[in-house]
Structures are given as structure tokens and as C-alpha cells.
Design an enzyme around this catalytic site. Structure first.
Site, PDB file in Angstrom:
ATOM      1  N   CYS A   1     -32.110 -46.924 -10.005  1.00 18.55           N
ATOM      2  CA  CYS A   1     -32.990 -48.026  -9.633  1.00 18.55           C
ATOM      3  C   CYS A   1     -34.455 -47.601  -9.642  1.00 18.55           C
ATOM      4  O   CYS A   1     -34.781 -46.472  -9.287  1.00 18.55           O
ATOM      5  CB  CYS A   1     -32.656 -48.516  -8.241  1.00 18.55           C
ATOM      6  SG  CYS A   1     -30.969 -49.085  -8.090  1.00 18.55           S
TER       7      CYS A   1
ATOM      8  N   ARG B   1     -35.491 -45.035 -16.584  1.00 20.55           N
ATOM      9  CA  ARG B   1     -34.621 -44.527 -15.534  1.00 20.55           C
ATOM     10  C   ARG B   1     -33.188 -45.009 -15.708  1.00 20.55           C
ATOM     11  O   ARG B   1     -32.269 -44.429 -15.131  1.00 20.55           O
ATOM     12  CB  ARG B   1     -35.145 -44.977 -14.165  1.00 20.55           C
ATOM     13  CG  ARG B   1     -36.504 -44.422 -13.826  1.00 20.55           C
ATOM     14  CD  ARG B   1     -37.082 -45.106 -12.621  1.00 20.55           C
ATOM     15  NE  ARG B   1     -36.410 -44.757 -11.391  1.00 20.55           N
ATOM     16  CZ  ARG B   1     -36.737 -43.726 -10.611  1.00 20.55           C
ATOM     17  NH1 ARG B   1     -37.724 -42.945 -10.968  1.00 20.55           N
ATOM     18  NH2 ARG B   1     -36.088 -43.466  -9.505  1.00 20.55           N
TER      19      ARG B   1
ATOM     20  N   TRP C   1     -29.657 -50.294 -11.049  1.00 19.30           N
ATOM     21  CA  TRP C   1     -28.536 -49.545 -11.646  1.00 19.30           C
ATOM     22  C   TRP C   1     -27.385 -49.762 -10.676  1.00 19.30           C
ATOM     23  O   TRP C   1     -27.428 -49.280  -9.541  1.00 19.30           O
ATOM     24  CB  TRP C   1     -28.943 -48.076 -11.751  1.00 19.30           C
ATOM     25  CG  TRP C   1     -27.837 -47.110 -12.007  1.00 19.30           C
ATOM     26  CD1 TRP C   1     -26.960 -46.597 -11.081  1.00 19.30           C
ATOM     27  CD2 TRP C   1     -27.494 -46.495 -13.244  1.00 19.30           C
ATOM     28  NE1 TRP C   1     -26.105 -45.723 -11.678  1.00 19.30           N
ATOM     29  CE2 TRP C   1     -26.401 -45.636 -13.003  1.00 19.30           C
ATOM     30  CE3 TRP C   1     -28.013 -46.595 -14.546  1.00 19.30           C
ATOM     31  CZ2 TRP C   1     -25.815 -44.868 -14.009  1.00 19.30           C
ATOM     32  CZ3 TRP C   1     -27.424 -45.827 -15.540  1.00 19.30           C
ATOM     33  CH2 TRP C   1     -26.351 -44.983 -15.270  1.00 19.30           C
TER      34      TRP C   1
ATOM     35  N   ASN D   1     -33.870 -48.476  -3.558  1.00 22.26           N
ATOM     36  CA  ASN D   1     -33.275 -47.468  -4.430  1.00 22.26           C
ATOM     37  C   ASN D   1     -32.522 -46.505  -3.525  1.00 22.26           C
ATOM     38  O   ASN D   1     -33.088 -46.013  -2.557  1.00 22.26           O
ATOM     39  CB  ASN D   1     -34.387 -46.718  -5.190  1.00 22.26           C
ATOM     40  CG  ASN D   1     -33.881 -45.470  -5.903  1.00 22.26           C
ATOM     41  OD1 ASN D   1     -32.704 -45.370  -6.231  1.00 22.26           O
ATOM     42  ND2 ASN D   1     -34.772 -44.526  -6.145  1.00 22.26           N
ATOM     43  N   GLY D   2     -31.248 -46.270  -3.811  1.00 21.32           N
ATOM     44  CA  GLY D   2     -30.467 -45.348  -2.976  1.00 21.32           C
ATOM     45  C   GLY D   2     -29.146 -45.975  -2.585  1.00 21.32           C
ATOM     46  O   GLY D   2     -28.679 -46.920  -3.235  1.00 21.32           O
TER      47      GLY D   2
ATOM     48  N   GLU E   1     -25.673 -27.338 -24.676  1.00 22.13           N
ATOM     49  CA  GLU E   1     -26.755 -28.333 -24.686  1.00 22.13           C
ATOM     50  C   GLU E   1     -26.623 -29.245 -25.915  1.00 22.13           C
ATOM     51  O   GLU E   1     -26.825 -30.459 -25.828  1.00 22.13           O
ATOM     52  CB  GLU E   1     -28.116 -27.618 -24.659  1.00 22.13           C
ATOM     53  CG  GLU E   1     -29.336 -28.502 -24.717  1.00 22.13           C
ATOM     54  CD  GLU E   1     -29.476 -29.507 -23.565  1.00 22.13           C
ATOM     55  OE1 GLU E   1     -28.702 -29.450 -22.597  1.00 22.13           O
ATOM     56  OE2 GLU E   1     -30.353 -30.375 -23.675  1.00 22.13           O
TER      57      GLU E   1
ATOM     58  N   LYS F   1     -26.187 -33.284 -25.670  1.00 23.88           N
ATOM     59  CA  LYS F   1     -27.087 -34.248 -26.342  1.00 23.88           C
ATOM     60  C   LYS F   1     -26.264 -35.204 -27.201  1.00 23.88           C
ATOM     61  O   LYS F   1     -26.508 -36.398 -27.224  1.00 23.88           O
ATOM     62  CB  LYS F   1     -28.088 -33.540 -27.259  1.00 23.88           C
ATOM     63  CG  LYS F   1     -29.228 -32.791 -26.634  1.00 23.88           C
ATOM     64  CD  LYS F   1     -30.256 -33.634 -25.950  1.00 23.88           C
ATOM     65  CE  LYS F   1     -29.868 -33.821 -24.509  1.00 23.88           C
ATOM     66  NZ  LYS F   1     -30.326 -32.904 -23.535  1.00 23.88           N
TER      67      LYS F   1
ATOM     68  N   GLU G   1     -24.336 -37.738 -25.106  1.00 22.26           N
ATOM     69  CA  GLU G   1     -25.217 -38.708 -24.454  1.00 22.26           C
ATOM     70  C   GLU G   1     -25.737 -39.761 -25.420  1.00 22.26           C
ATOM     71  O   GLU G   1     -25.788 -40.932 -25.082  1.00 22.26           O
ATOM     72  CB  GLU G   1     -26.445 -37.984 -23.877  1.00 22.26           C
ATOM     73  CG  GLU G   1     -26.152 -37.187 -22.643  1.00 22.26           C
ATOM     74  CD  GLU G   1     -27.412 -36.526 -22.114  1.00 22.26           C
ATOM     75  OE1 GLU G   1     -28.112 -35.858 -22.898  1.00 22.26           O
ATOM     76  OE2 GLU G   1     -27.684 -36.668 -20.925  1.00 22.26           O
TER      77      GLU G   1
ATOM     78  N   HIS H   1      -8.298 -19.965 -27.403  1.00 27.05           N
ATOM     79  CA  HIS H   1      -7.644 -20.457 -26.186  1.00 27.05           C
ATOM     80  C   HIS H   1      -7.818 -21.961 -26.068  1.00 27.05           C
ATOM     81  O   HIS H   1      -8.319 -22.452 -25.069  1.00 27.05           O
ATOM     82  CB  HIS H   1      -8.209 -19.723 -24.960  1.00 27.05           C
ATOM     83  CG  HIS H   1      -8.159 -18.232 -25.113  1.00 27.05           C
ATOM     84  ND1 HIS H   1      -6.993 -17.512 -24.975  1.00 27.05           N
ATOM     85  CD2 HIS H   1      -9.119 -17.335 -25.452  1.00 27.05           C
ATOM     86  CE1 HIS H   1      -7.245 -16.232 -25.202  1.00 27.05           C
ATOM     87  NE2 HIS H   1      -8.519 -16.095 -25.503  1.00 27.05           N
TER      88      HIS H   1
ATOM     89  N   LYS I   1     -32.078 -41.615 -16.203  1.00 30.90           N
ATOM     90  CA  LYS I   1     -32.967 -40.467 -16.348  1.00 30.90           C
ATOM     91  C   LYS I   1     -33.059 -39.685 -15.052  1.00 30.90           C
ATOM     92  O   LYS I   1     -33.050 -38.468 -15.035  1.00 30.90           O
ATOM     93  CB  LYS I   1     -34.362 -40.979 -16.744  1.00 30.90           C
ATOM     94  CG  LYS I   1     -35.389 -39.885 -16.948  1.00 30.90           C
ATOM     95  CD  LYS I   1     -35.166 -39.207 -18.260  1.00 30.90           C
ATOM     96  CE  LYS I   1     -36.076 -38.032 -18.490  1.00 30.90           C
ATOM     97  NZ  LYS I   1     -35.517 -37.107 -19.468  1.00 30.90           N
TER      98      LYS I   1
HETATM   99  C1  F6R Z   1     -29.497 -34.513 -20.237  1.00 29.21           C
HETATM  100  C2  F6R Z   1     -30.087 -35.241 -19.159  1.00 29.21           C
HETATM  101  C3  F6R Z   1     -29.480 -35.161 -17.806  1.00 29.21           C
HETATM  102  C4  F6R Z   1     -30.422 -34.342 -16.926  1.00 29.21           C
HETATM  103  C5  F6R Z   1     -29.865 -34.237 -15.504  1.00 29.21           C
HETATM  104  C6  F6R Z   1     -30.780 -33.440 -14.604  1.00 29.21           C
HETATM  105  O1  F6R Z   1     -30.045 -34.888 -21.453  1.00 29.21           O
HETATM  106  O2  F6R Z   1     -31.112 -35.863 -19.329  1.00 29.21           O
HETATM  107  O3  F6R Z   1     -28.217 -34.629 -17.846  1.00 29.21           O
HETATM  108  O4  F6R Z   1     -30.581 -33.089 -17.500  1.00 29.21           O
HETATM  109  O5  F6R Z   1     -29.730 -35.528 -14.964  1.00 29.21           O
HETATM  110  O6  F6R Z   1     -32.017 -34.045 -14.461  1.00 29.21           O
HETATM  111  P1  F6R Z   1     -33.259 -33.280 -13.874  1.00 29.21           P
HETATM  112  O7  F6R Z   1     -33.588 -32.169 -14.777  1.00 29.21           O
HETATM  113  O8  F6R Z   1     -34.325 -34.314 -13.768  1.00 29.21           O
HETATM  114  O9  F6R Z   1     -32.828 -32.774 -12.505  1.00 29.21           O
END
Ligand code: F6R
Length: 594
Positions: free
Chosen positions: A2, A28, A76, A102-103, A471, A475, A478, A494, A589
């Protein structure tokens, strides 16, 4: 998660500012949006809907609404489905109070029951609606907006940031925060409360970061802050911060998406990450050296950056070092004491699990908290003994790209100081190497075209390159919504080999150096079972069906160069599959709830 943006002005209509703020907070992640405006006649108009901010505007003409005070929200969904009723603002029974939140109000069921017993009628399934009714109750009883917000805040458990608008207080906003972000923006004529400085950065770069557990009263001319006991905090404790992020970096420039733009910013952002105050880096290194053990904690991409740091700390600095996902932090607690340094890594500095990990570690009397954060003034920065900033500017694309490479470089800089090694080298040279890694773009576009229909993708690597494989897989999941896994090459036999079918694409990160021959053998095993190998390497090899050439570098910079093509691959896979890379489904985000 949110997003809140609220504005109060001495002379401006605030609706367009709220709308702009909502757009800035879109990154976000959200499913519905809404605004409440207080017009000059003392009535609150609420417009809200399921869908995007632009749809809210198209359907309800929000920008034309009159009012010099208003609150707005991107939701959200957590409690209650995605519906108009559940969207914010939520309004009290008498329509005199509107709130955005938010929360999560953890005890909302009990609060709702008690309020219903007093005759309150609820129209949504949300936990947030109880706040509107609690504030209404408090206002009726106390006749004072701050007292009403305090009364509500003191009854709620969980985590929250909320802002309330009162129909009979035309030039006033009241907000509160408890483990969720809320920032004040101080414009000339208009003042703001928001979840993120980006929401008001187009209007003002002057911000005041509230501390946790504070209630704020904001008018166009004044700012008063109270603790949860109602004691007013001295204005001296409120430092105005000049937010250094350039607004220019909030536009997409000539790129189709923020994600692509941010990938392309990396030649500059890795250099900016290295532009740290040497004294501060020395102080951070000192903290590490003094510690008996180091525990790194983070989530998502930041966790992968932490894994890279751990390897160097263990192998080069010979430090006792653990990396723990913040959401799993509890299991590390028995090992935390005053000899431990906690290193918390986060782009946003607002990830709920990371903040909770810091809290838990503090309860165990951890020796110190050092953080690496992109968002200056964020909760994590405020909860740390020392922070190093990533300096990579706002990251708007939901998937972490430039913040990941910045974290890797800030980590390297710090560990170089610990070990006395000069691995990072000339920042300009690093920028040039990243430029060269970006030259893989046409190939990554072509590979995305070729493989975008495949159901599974694997990424394998060894040692210090394994977090890059993780990573790359993250990516891809996502952005493309394709099943992907990052595996240690050594674990291939394995489980992973059993999954390989004719044509399964496998990305093999195989730079020159230790482990190269073993990794190539693994690639052979994969190819023998039908896999199509995409080699991320300095040189082609017959086992690679495609070679993504990355420039040669020393080991500590290599992960940055290896990950760039993988970011591009994920981006183009998304666009091939007609996904919106900037707003991937079911992702936020800033994960501000646990
Ligand atoms: C991956 C991504 C999320 C953040 C995770 C941590 O592409 O964007 O998995 O890495 O939510 O977020 P921060 O770094 O803001 O704590």
C-alpha cells in the site's frame, strides 16, 4: 504494498498533486486506488476503484475534484478481496472521518466486534476500516484530532501508518506510524504525508522523517509531532532532510520501461555506489573487524548480495559469518550476542522482515547494526548504528537491478578495507566493464525470443558465482512468470539432472578461474541430456549453444558483470510474453508487511 499520499495546502487544489503522488507510488505494487478530498463546505468526497490509477482518473475525474486537503492510497490487498468497498480511503459511520492505511491491524477482529457492539456499521472486509471508526470514536470523545489518532493508535496492534482527514478541520492532516513508513514533505504552500518521498518529490525535496511510534499533526503552516503517550516532541528533534534524488531520474527517459532504464543506468550507478566517504567505509570496516561474528540479513535480491559478501568475509577475511533470510531470522537468535555485528541489507530500508530481524537482534543485545540501504531516511537507516547508502537513485522498477549491483560494490569496498586488498579498482574502469556487459542486449533479446515459450529454466554456477545464478533465476521468475531455479553446479546430480528434457534451457555461469573445468563438466552432463546451454563466460566453449560474452575482471567484480545479461534476459522474456516488467503480477517493491 500500500502507498499513502496526503496533502494539505494554504492555496492550491491538491487533487492533481495526489494523483501525481499515486502514480509515483505505483511501483510499490497495488490492485486498487482511491482519494478523499475535503471541499470548502466541509464535506469529504471519496472516489475509489479497483484497477490502476489512470483508470481511477478516467472513471472518476479525480484530478478535477475540489479541495485543499486530501488523502489518497494505492491498496495491495491483504485483508479482504480486491473490491471497491475494500479500497481506501475508508470512512467512519458518520462520514466525518476518512483514513488511508498501510500495514496490518492484527487485532482488528476484536476491535471490530467491540465497535459493532457500540453500533458502528462496517461496509468493508478490511482491517483498515476499524481505524476510521476508532478515530471517529476518539474524536467524538476528545474533540481533538490528535487525541483521536492517539486513542486509535494505542488500541491497535500490528504495524501501521495511517493518515486521517476530518470533515470539520479543513486545513489539517493527522498521521501516525508504527513499524510502517510515513514521511512529511514540506512544500512552500503545500505539505505532504507519504509512504515514500518519491510521492512528493516533484513538489518539494524537503522531508522530515518521522520516528517510529509517532503521531503527526500537519497544517500548511505547522508540523507538530507527538509520541504515543501524547507528549509533544521538541521541534529540535525534527531535522529537515534535503532529499538528494534527482527528479530527472524519475522519468523513463527514452526507455520503454523503468526496468530497462535502470538496467542501463548501472555503468553510472556502480560508480556512484563506490563514491562513499572513505571515513565511513573505514568505520564500517572497523565494526566488522572488531566483531566476534558477523550475521548478514536481507530478503530477495538483497539476500543474494549478502551471500556474495559472506563468501568474501569467510574466505578472505576469515570471519565467522552467517547469512540469514530476514523472514527466517529467529533461528539465528541463539547465536546473537554483544559480540555479533548485524549487517542488514535492503534497497528500500522498509522491508518488514528486515526491520523485524533488527528488532529481534536488538532484543538479544546485538553488538551493533550496520546497514546498506538505498533509501536515505528509511526505517532501516534510522534503526542502524551506521548505514552506507547505495547512492543508486530511486529504483522504480519492481525487480531489483541497479540496487543489487550497487550492494555488491558497496560490500566489496567495505571488505577490501577489512582485508587490505584493492579488488575494486578504478570506478570509471568498472563503469566501462558494465557498459561492455550491456552489449549483450541484442543477444539476450534474441534468446528471449527463442526461449520465451519454455516452461522451465535453470541457472547453475559455482562458489562466488552461485548467488548470481540465484539472482538470475529470481529475476526470470519475477518478470517472466516462468519457473526458474538457481542451483549450485555441484548439486546438479542431486535432483536437477532429473528435470532436464530435450531443449531445456540452462544458463551456466562459467567465468575463467577456479571451478571453470568442473562447471564445464556439469554443462556437458546437462547437454548430454538434451539441455541447451547458455554460457555466461569470457570465451565460447563447444558445449555452449550460445555464448554470452562477459568482460574479464577480477573475482569480486565478476558477479556484477555476470548479472547484467541475466537482468536483460528476464526483461526481454517479460516483454516477449507481453508482461509488464515494471509492474509484475503479485509483486510489491516495498514488502512492508510480514
Ligand atoms: C527482487 C526484488 C525483491 C526485493 C526484496 C527485498 O527483484 O525486488 O525480492 O529484493 O523485496 O527488498 P529490499 O531490498 O527493499 O529490502
Amino acid at each position: 504494498m500500500c502507498g499513502i499520499i496526503a496533502a494539505v495546502s494554504s492555496e492550491e487544489e491538491v487533487a492533481p498533486l495526489l494523483l501525481e503522488g499515486l502514480k509515483r507510488e505505483e511501483y510499490r505494487g497495488y490492485d486498487s486506488a482511491g482519494v478523499a478530498l475535503l471541499d470548502g463546505r466541509g464535506s469529504i468526497a471519496v472516489k475509489k476503484d479497483v484497477g490502476m490509477v489512470r483508470e481511477l482518473e478516467a472513471r472518476h475525474g479525480v484530478s478535477k475534484l475540489k479541495g485543499q486537503a486530501g488523502i489518497a492510497h494505492t491498496r495491495w490487498a491483504t485483508h479482504g478481496g480486491v473490491s471497491r468497498e475494500n479500497a481506501h480511503p475508508q470512512v467512519s459511520c458518520d462520514g466525518e472521518v476518512a483514513i488511508v492505511h498501510n500495514g496490518i491491524v492484527e487485532n482488528y477482529v476484536a476491535l471490530k466486534k467491540a465497535l459493532e457492539a457500540k453500533g458502528h456499521v462496517f461496509v468493508s472486509e478490511t482491517d483498515s476500516e476499524v481505524i476510521a471508526h476508532l478515530v471517529e470514536e476518539g474524536y467524538e470523545k476528545e474533540g481533538d484530532p490528535v487525541a483521536a489518532a492517539l486513542a486509535a493508535a494505542n488500541l491497535m496492534r500490528g504495524q501501521y501508518a495511517f493518515v486521517a482527514l476530518f470533515s470539520d478541520r479543513p486545513r489539517l492532516l493527522v498521521g501516525a506510524r508504527y513499524d510502517a513508513p510515513l514521511v512529511v514533505g514540506l512544500g512552500e504552500r503545500t505539505r505532504f504525508l507519504a509512504s515514500d518521498v518519491l510521492a512528493f518529490l516533484a513538489e518539494t525535496d524537503k522531508a522530515v522523517f518521522l520516528d517510529n511510534k509517532e503521531v503527526v499533526e500537519l497544517t500548511p503552516e505547522s508540523l507538530r509531532v507527538f509520541n504515543l503517550k501524547g507528549r509533544e516532541m521538541s521541534p529540535k528533534t525534527r531535522k529537515e532532510t534535503h532529499v538528494a534524488w534527482e527528479l530527472g531520474s524519475l522519468s523513463k527517459a527514452n526507455y520503454a520501461h523503468y526496468t530497462l532504464k535502470e538496467i542501463h543506468e548501472q555503468p553510472a550507478t556502480v560508480q556512484a555506489a563506490l563514491a562513499q566517504d572513505p571515513e565511513k567505509v573505514g568505520e564500517a570496516a572497523e565494526r566488522i573487524t572488531r566483531a566476534r561474528s558477523v550475521v548478514l540479513t536481507a530478503a530477495g535480491s538483497s539476500y543474494h548480495a549478502a551471500l556474495l559478501m559472506k563468501l568474501r568475509l569467510a574466505l578472505e577475511a576469515k570471519m565467522r559469518c552467517e547469512v540469514v533470510l530476514s523472514g527466517e531470522f529467529e533461528r539465528e537468535l541463539p547465536f546473537i550476542d554483544e559480540g555479533t555485528l548485524l549487517v542488514a541489507m535492503s534497497q528500500s530500508g522498509e522491508t518488514a522482515d528486515v526491520l523485524e530481524a533488527v528488532k529481534m537482534a536488538r532484543r538479544k543485545k546485538v553488538g551493533g547494526v550496520l546497514s546498506m540501504v538505498n533509501a536515505a531516511g528509511s526505517s532501516l537507516v534510522r534503526q542502524s548504528d551506521q548505514s552506507l547508502l547505495l547512492n543508486c537513485g530511486p529504483e522504480v522498477g519492481v525487480a531489483a537491478t541497479k540496487s543489487f549491483t550497487a550492494q555488491v560494490m558497496v560490500g566489496n569496498l567495505m571488505i577490501d578495507r577489512v582485508t587490505g586488498r584493492e579488488s575494486v579498482g578504478d570506478p570509471r574502469r568498472l563503469g566501462q566493464l558494465v557498459e561492455r556487459a550491456l552489449e549483450s542486449e541484442p543477444l539476450m533479446r534474441e534468446l528471449a525470443r527463442r526461449y520465451s515459450g519454455r516452461p522451465d529454466f535453470y541457472f547453475i554456477a559455482r562458489g562466488g558465482h552461485y548467488p548470481v545464478a540465484q539472482e538470475g533465476a529470481l529475476k526470470l521468475k519475477e518478470l517472466s512468470y516462468i519457473h526458474a531455479e538457481g542451483m549450485p553446479a555441484s548439486e546438479l546430480k542431486h535432483g536437477t539432472l532429473a528435470l532436464i528434457e530435450e531443449g531445456t534451457p540452462v544458463v551456466v555461469v562459467a567465468p575463467n578461474g577456479p571451478g571453470y573445468d568442473d562447471t564445464i563438466s556439469n554443462a556437458q552432463e546437462l547437454a548430454a541430456r538434451g539441455a541447451e546451454i547458455i554460457g555466461i563466460a569470457q570465451k565460447p566453449h563447444p558445449v555452449f549453444k550460445h555464448t554470452v560474452a562477459i568482460p574479464a575482471s577480477n573475482g569480486t567484480v565478476a558477479p556484477v558483470l555476470e548479472v547484467v545479461p541475466l537482468q536483460l534476459l528476464a526483461y526481454f522474456m517479460a516483454t516477449e510474453r507481453r508482461n509488464d516488467p515494471d509492474h509484475p503480477r503479485n509483486l510489491a517493491k516495498s514488502v512492508t508487511v510480514k
